[in-house]
Design an enzyme around this catalytic site. Sequence first.
Site, mmCIF file in Angstrom:
data_model
loop_
_atom_site.group_PDB
_atom_site.id
_atom_site.type_symbol
_atom_site.label_atom_id
_atom_site.label_comp_id
_atom_site.label_asym_id
_atom_site.label_seq_id
_atom_site.Cartn_x
_atom_site.Cartn_y
_atom_site.Cartn_z
ATOM 1 C CD GLN A 25 -10.462 88.633 39.315
ATOM 2 O OE1 GLN A 25 -11.284 89.401 39.885
ATOM 3 N NE2 GLN A 25 -10.722 87.435 39.605
ATOM 4 C CE1 TYR A 54 -13.676 73.390 37.381
ATOM 5 C CE2 TYR A 54 -11.797 72.900 38.641
ATOM 6 C CZ TYR A 54 -13.005 72.736 38.301
ATOM 7 O OH TYR A 54 -13.640 71.550 38.860
ATOM 8 C CD GLU A 75 -12.582 77.622 31.049
ATOM 9 O OE1 GLU A 75 -13.708 77.681 31.157
ATOM 10 O OE2 GLU A 75 -11.808 77.934 32.404
ATOM 11 C CG ASP A 120 -9.540 80.721 39.475
ATOM 12 O OD1 ASP A 120 -10.222 81.100 40.399
ATOM 13 O OD2 ASP A 120 -9.268 81.893 38.419
ATOM 14 C CB CYS A 147 -14.497 83.807 43.595
ATOM 15 S SG CYS A 147 -15.358 82.611 43.128
#
Length: 193
Positions: A25, A54, A75, A120, A147
Amino acid sequence: VWGDPTVSLQMGGVKLALPHEAFFQVNTEGAKVLFETIAEALGDGHDATLLDLYCGVGAIGMIVGRQHRSILGVEIVESAVDVARQNASANGIEGRWLAGKVEDVLAELDIDGPRHVIVDPPRAGLHPKVAQYLAGYAADRLVYVACSPASLARDREVLESGGWRLEGLWTIDLFPQTPHVEAVARFTKDLTG
């Protein structure tokens, strides 16, 4: 090219070394609020394994999951998994980080004892196979970081079909003056019945 190829920062007591191509971020003050919110949603986990799906470079799991017995991250980006492993080692954090598509790796995992889950996913949300698998997954806590609130709403229906219950929802404005918002949802499941 001149300079350090990594950005170093400390967040939530974890020192992270991030290569220039790593996703993190950009609003670090907002990220602190996001991680605090995820930690609040997750709660204690002293005897549980934290499954971090993730996981990217593993920041969320390492920052909010240190009180768990261990962390298992998955991931698709292999270089991100390498970064997660290096940062975990540098911070003395127990865990494993696996490279592969979550929808391919998830069913192969063998985790003993209590489990908590953090997801995520990308803006598109959970892969349909992942949503279906997690709907029936034996864990008592799942935290979904989104998101895209629309993807969270779609995936919520699948999770609830498997007995998960949406118990809390928070939003964090990481991108002021834009229409984007991060949502953190806490799902719980009664495993005694």
